[in-house]
Scaffold this motif. Structure first.
Motif, short mmCIF file in Angstrom:
data_model
loop_
_atom_site.label_atom_id
_atom_site.label_comp_id
_atom_site.label_asym_id
_atom_site.label_seq_id
_atom_site.Cartn_x
_atom_site.Cartn_y
_atom_site.Cartn_z
N GLY A 149 104.90 94.84 122.21
CA GLY A 149 105.77 95.56 121.29
C GLY A 149 105.43 97.04 121.24
O GLY A 149 106.33 97.89 121.20
N CYS A 150 104.14 97.36 121.25
CA CYS A 150 103.71 98.76 121.27
C CYS A 150 104.18 99.45 122.54
O CYS A 150 104.69 100.58 122.48
N ALA A 151 104.02 98.79 123.67
CA ALA A 151 104.44 99.38 124.95
C ALA A 151 105.95 99.60 124.96
O ALA A 151 106.43 100.66 125.39
N ARG A 152 106.69 98.61 124.47
CA ARG A 152 108.16 98.75 124.40
C ARG A 152 108.54 99.90 123.47
O ARG A 152 109.43 100.69 123.79
N PHE A 153 107.88 99.99 122.33
CA PHE A 153 108.18 101.05 121.38
C PHE A 153 107.92 102.42 122.00
O PHE A 153 108.75 103.33 121.89
N VAL A 154 106.78 102.60 122.66
CA VAL A 154 106.45 103.88 123.28
C VAL A 154 107.53 104.26 124.29
O VAL A 154 108.02 105.39 124.31
N THR A 155 107.94 103.33 125.13
CA THR A 155 108.95 103.61 126.15
C THR A 155 110.29 103.99 125.51
O THR A 155 110.89 105.02 125.85
N GLU A 156 110.75 103.18 124.55
CA GLU A 156 112.06 103.42 123.96
C GLU A 156 112.06 104.62 123.03
O GLU A 156 113.04 105.38 122.99
N TRP A 157 110.97 104.83 122.29
CA TRP A 157 110.92 105.98 121.39
C TRP A 157 110.80 107.28 122.17
O TRP A 157 111.40 108.30 121.80
N ASN A 158 110.06 107.27 123.26
CA ASN A 158 109.96 108.47 124.09
C ASN A 158 111.34 108.83 124.65
O ASN A 158 111.70 110.01 124.69
N ALA A 159 112.11 107.83 125.06
CA ALA A 159 113.47 108.08 125.55
C ALA A 159 114.34 108.66 124.44
O ALA A 159 115.12 109.60 124.66
#
Length: 179
Positions: A149-159
């Motif tokens: 979830g953290c990895a997904r959040f970092v990817t999507e929030w950075n986008a």
């Protein structure tokens, strides 16, 4: 996921745009944070709560608004909220930068920057954001997520941040060039 160390970066986005206006005109616009609602996808403006507006050390309280559709699965603030930020660099026509403060008024590793480079036809405005160590709010979000979830959040929030920075620049170009 553990918090970042000083050498790590959680989020980093950057965009630039050519503007047909002088570096001083562009600087005077971006350093007037109370006008942020004219170009920012989330900041609706706000007010200076200490110091001289736009000067190093001055603190700005921003009024923000986020819809439910932004990374809709993530447990982030929805609706309105406020942040306080301190100006850390203010060089007219060249550089304007601020950091987001925590609830105790201390600087976090969350930095927003505008850099301005003169060109023959005006200038280039560069807007970037960097988050190293997690902010107070993000640490709470990360604590509630799995590693995936953290990895997904970092990817999507950075986008999302990248899109916000690019949108801000396009809107700023219009604001400045139509002035």
């Amino acid at each position: 996921m553990s918090q970042s160390t000083d050498e790590e970066t959680t989020f980093r986005v950057r965009a630039e745009i050519a503007i047909a206006a002088s570096p001083h005109e562009v600087y005077d616009t971006v350093s007037d944070l109370a006008r942020s609602g004219e170009w920012s996808p989330e900041c609706r403006g706000g007010r200076w709560i200490s110091g001289m507006p736009g000067a190093v050390g001055s603190v700005f309280r921003g009024d923000n608004l986020r819809g439910t559709d932004v990374v809709s699965w993530a447990p982030v603030v929805r609706g309105g909220w406020q942040t306080e930020s301190e100006v850390t660099a203010a060089e007219r026509g060249r550089l304007f930068q601020w950091v987001v403060l925590n609830s105790a008024g201390e600087k976090q590793d969350s930095t927003w920057t505008y850099e301005i480079r003169p060109t023959r036809d005006g200038c280039v405005l560069v807007h970037h954001y960097r988050l190293g160590r997690l902010t107070e709010g993000l640490a709470k979000i990360f604590d509630g997520l799995s590693e995936a979830g953290c990895a997904r959040f970092v990817t999507e929030w950075n986008a999302k941040l990248g899109q916000d920075v690019a949108t801000s620049l396009k809107r700023l170009k219009t604001v400045v060039e139509q002035a």
